[in-house]
Design a protein around this motif. Structure first.
Motif, PDB file in Angstrom:
ATOM      1  N   UNK A 120      -3.316   5.641   4.118  1.00 13.09           N
ATOM      2  CA  UNK A 120      -4.590   5.334   3.458  1.00 13.09           C
ATOM      3  C   UNK A 120      -5.676   5.208   4.518  1.00 13.09           C
ATOM      4  N   UNK A 121      -6.903   5.393   4.105  1.00 15.98           N
ATOM      5  CA  UNK A 121      -8.026   5.229   5.026  1.00 15.98           C
ATOM      6  C   UNK A 121      -9.076   4.340   4.376  1.00 15.98           C
ATOM      7  N   UNK A 122      -9.805   3.598   5.220  1.00 13.20           N
ATOM      8  CA  UNK A 122     -10.864   2.736   4.702  1.00 13.20           C
ATOM      9  C   UNK A 122     -12.083   3.594   4.398  1.00 13.20           C
ATOM     10  N   UNK A 123     -12.610   3.441   3.202  1.00 15.83           N
ATOM     11  CA  UNK A 123     -13.776   4.221   2.781  1.00 15.83           C
ATOM     12  C   UNK A 123     -15.060   3.415   2.924  1.00 15.83           C
ATOM     13  N   UNK A 124     -15.034   2.169   2.483  1.00 14.10           N
ATOM     14  CA  UNK A 124     -16.246   1.341   2.480  1.00 14.10           C
ATOM     15  C   UNK A 124     -15.860  -0.122   2.656  1.00 14.10           C
ATOM     16  N   UNK A 125     -16.588  -0.822   3.526  1.00 14.03           N
ATOM     17  CA  UNK A 125     -16.447  -2.271   3.638  1.00 14.03           C
ATOM     18  C   UNK A 125     -17.621  -2.899   2.889  1.00 14.03           C
ATOM     19  N   UNK A 126     -17.304  -3.668   1.844  1.00 12.59           N
ATOM     20  CA  UNK A 126     -18.337  -4.243   0.973  1.00 12.59           C
ATOM     21  C   UNK A 126     -18.365  -5.763   1.127  1.00 12.59           C
ATOM     22  N   UNK A 127     -19.541  -6.314   1.278  1.00 11.85           N
ATOM     23  CA  UNK A 127     -19.709  -7.767   1.284  1.00 11.85           C
ATOM     24  C   UNK A 127     -20.647  -8.150   0.147  1.00 11.85           C
ATOM     25  N   UNK A 128     -20.271  -9.156  -0.626  1.00 11.29           N
ATOM     26  CA  UNK A 128     -21.137  -9.684  -1.680  1.00 11.29           C
ATOM     27  C   UNK A 128     -21.826 -10.938  -1.153  1.00 11.29           C
ATOM     28  N   UNK A 129     -23.151 -10.946  -1.211  1.00 12.23           N
ATOM     29  CA  UNK A 129     -23.936 -12.091  -0.750  1.00 12.23           C
ATOM     30  C   UNK A 129     -24.495 -12.831  -1.958  1.00 12.23           C
ATOM     31  N   UNK A 130     -24.284 -14.131  -1.982  1.00 10.02           N
ATOM     32  CA  UNK A 130     -24.802 -14.995  -3.045  1.00 10.02           C
ATOM     33  C   UNK A 130     -26.265 -15.314  -2.728  1.00 10.02           C
ATOM     34  N   UNK A 131     -27.180 -14.570  -3.336  1.00  9.37           N
ATOM     35  CA  UNK A 131     -28.604 -14.743  -3.027  1.00  9.37           C
ATOM     36  C   UNK A 131     -29.097 -16.149  -3.366  1.00  9.37           C
ATOM     37  N   UNK A 132     -28.532 -16.752  -4.398  1.00 13.09           N
ATOM     38  CA  UNK A 132     -28.983 -18.067  -4.849  1.00 13.09           C
ATOM     39  C   UNK A 132     -28.696 -19.149  -3.805  1.00 13.09           C
ATOM     40  N   UNK A 133     -27.555 -19.032  -3.113  1.00 12.68           N
ATOM     41  CA  UNK A 133     -27.150 -20.067  -2.155  1.00 12.68           C
ATOM     42  C   UNK A 133     -27.332 -19.662  -0.696  1.00 12.68           C
ATOM     43  N   UNK A 134     -27.777 -18.430  -0.447  1.00 10.61           N
ATOM     44  CA  UNK A 134     -27.781 -17.922   0.922  1.00 10.61           C
ATOM     45  C   UNK A 134     -28.660 -18.737   1.862  1.00 10.61           C
TER      46      UNK A 134
ATOM     47  N   UNK B 246       0.843  -1.199   0.000  1.00 11.96           N
ATOM     48  CA  UNK B 246       0.000   0.000   0.000  1.00 11.96           C
ATOM     49  C   UNK B 246       0.874   1.244   0.000  1.00 11.96           C
ATOM     50  N   UNK B 247       1.995   1.180   0.720  1.00  9.50           N
ATOM     51  CA  UNK B 247       2.925   2.314   0.731  1.00  9.50           C
ATOM     52  C   UNK B 247       3.457   2.625  -0.655  1.00  9.50           C
ATOM     53  N   UNK B 248       3.797   1.570  -1.392  1.00  8.78           N
ATOM     54  CA  UNK B 248       4.297   1.763  -2.754  1.00  8.78           C
ATOM     55  C   UNK B 248       3.245   2.431  -3.631  1.00  8.78           C
ATOM     56  N   UNK B 249       2.023   1.924  -3.555  1.00 13.01           N
ATOM     57  CA  UNK B 249       0.948   2.462  -4.380  1.00 13.01           C
ATOM     58  C   UNK B 249       0.638   3.915  -4.012  1.00 13.01           C
ATOM     59  N   UNK B 250       0.649   4.211  -2.720  1.00 10.62           N
ATOM     60  CA  UNK B 250       0.349   5.576  -2.284  1.00 10.62           C
ATOM     61  C   UNK B 250       1.415   6.551  -2.761  1.00 10.62           C
ATOM     62  N   UNK B 251       2.681   6.126  -2.688  1.00  8.59           N
ATOM     63  CA  UNK B 251       3.774   7.024  -3.090  1.00  8.59           C
ATOM     64  C   UNK B 251       3.750   7.321  -4.581  1.00  8.59           C
ATOM     65  N   UNK B 252       3.208   6.386  -5.373  1.00  6.65           N
ATOM     66  CA  UNK B 252       3.121   6.633  -6.813  1.00  6.65           C
ATOM     67  C   UNK B 252       2.161   7.776  -7.122  1.00  6.65           C
ATOM     68  N   UNK B 253       1.159   7.995  -6.264  1.00  7.49           N
ATOM     69  CA  UNK B 253       0.240   9.116  -6.438  1.00  7.49           C
ATOM     70  C   UNK B 253      -0.575   9.076  -7.714  1.00  7.49           C
TER      71      UNK B 253
END
Length: 375
Positions: free
Chosen positions: A104-118, A61-68
């Motif tokens: 870096x900061x966390x903006x959003x925590x996303x979870x994908x739910x499989x409706x077919x198998x839930x 993440x440090x490498x990616x951030x420094x690239x800007x």
């Protein structure tokens, strides 16, 4: 997200437990061909973000951030990881005192739910090991444990494969997810097609709130308008009388109609100083010792902040109590309350001397392993 990046420059870190990173190959070779000038992929294989790869994640993440060069960094952790430890990784400090939170900061925590198998998975009794997905020999988690954790901690939930189920099934799945996490935004999707604005730059993640992630469920605090639509309700079963251990054990073997999630503290007549902990999600449930009730702990060993103790303190027995949250669809509160009340000590049983209770009341619960108290 890469295919529909809407002009945004996205760096991607894909974490997979296997030595061959299949997910990364799919992204690289599929529709989302990566342009070296606009986005970058880093593969972190054969480990878990929240443990063995923490230092590696900080470096990458440090490498990616420094690239800007990037507007957003998408981290896709392994499918069997728990989201809360991944978020905690951003507070991890290395030997030089650096942390991900510095760059870096966390903006959003996303979870994908499989409706077919839930529905099938949420009623499953399988463990991760049964499906060959365990993180190691010590990983005893169930499928339901993982589903609950990943849904409960999300800011946004993508309810995917909605085209593969009926409207009635969709209504049921939507309602169950809303019961498990009433605060998250639920977005119904097909093939996970979603506008980036729903999952990037939302500002929904709250570090302070995440740090206080509750032992109790959010639905006790705030309802959303959707709860009425999906027949979702909840209540707290509260009593100040101990359970008869045999009768309560029998209640735990019964079906609790409509209950999707239940969680809380219980008090057994044969273990008056110890708080039991109950947790149930779908077809899986467990009980264990939560430790001593504060009422038996000397005051000089109490925490400085006693707010959580004061909330539940009632004389003459302090915090010794039954306090179980029940959440579900179309709950019959009187019937569920009566079921639990039947396990309480009767007036006649309460009238017998307490020192006789351990001998008089059969206790089928396993012996709880407790460390020797420091007081």
């Amino acid at each position: 997200m890469l295919r529909n990046r809407e002009g945004k420059r996205v760096a991607v870190i894909v974490n997979d437990m296997s030595e061959v990173n299949i997910d990364a190959d799919l992204v690289r070779n599929g529709d989302a061909a990566l342009s070296h000038t606009e986005e970058k992929m880093v593969e972190m294989s054969n480990g878990c973000i929240c443990c063995t790869l923490r230092k590696d994640l900080l470096v990458e993440v440090g490498k990616l951030a420094r690239e800007g060069r990037f507007d957003h960094l998408l981290i896709e952790s392994t499918g069997v990881s728990e989201p809360m430890p991944v978020a905690e990784t951003f507070t991890f400090t290395d030997d030089q005192g650096r942390s991900l939170g510095d760059i870096a900061s966390i903006d959003t925590m996303v979870t994908v739910v499989d409706a077919f198998n839930f529905l099938r998975d949420f009623s499953s009794h399988e463990s991760l090991d049964d499906r060959g997905e365990a993180l190691g020999d010590d990983d005893e988690r169930s499928i339901v444990d993982l589903l609950g954790d990943q849904i409960d901690f999300a800011d946004v939930i993508l309810l995917n494969k909605t085209d593969l189920i009926s409207s009635d099934e969709l209504h049921t799945v939507h309602g169950m997810i809303r019961a498990l996490n009433p605060q998250a935004r639920i977005v119904e999707t097909v093939n996970s097609a979603v506008p980036l604005a729903e999952v990037m730059g939302t500002g929904r993640f709250d570090l302070k709130k995440a740090a206080q992630h509750p032992g109790w469920l959010d639905s006790l605090v705030e309802h959303t308008p959707e709860t009425e639509e999906y027949g979702i309700s909840n209540f707290v079963y509260e009593r100040r009388i101990p359970f008869h251990p045999q009768r309560f054990h029998e209640v735990l073997q019964l079906e609790w109609p409509g209950v999707i999630r239940s969680k809380g503290v219980f008090w057994l007549a044969t273990r008056l100083k110890l708080a039991g902990y109950w947790s149930q999600a779908g077809g899986m449930a467990r009980y264990e010792c939560a430790g001593h009730f504060w009422s038996v702990v000397p005051r000089d060993h109490w925490p400085a902040d006693t707010t959580h103790i004061d909330r539940v303190w009632r004389e003459p027995n302090g915090d010794c109590r039954q306090e179980i949250v029940l959440i579900g669809t179309n709950l019959d509160r009187p019937a569920l309350t009566a079921m639990l009340d039947a396990a309480l000590l009767t007036p006649e049983e309460l009238a017998t001397p307490e020192h006789l209770w351990p001998k008089r009341f059969p206790d089928p619960f396993p012996k709880w392993k407790m460390a020797v108290a420091a007081w």
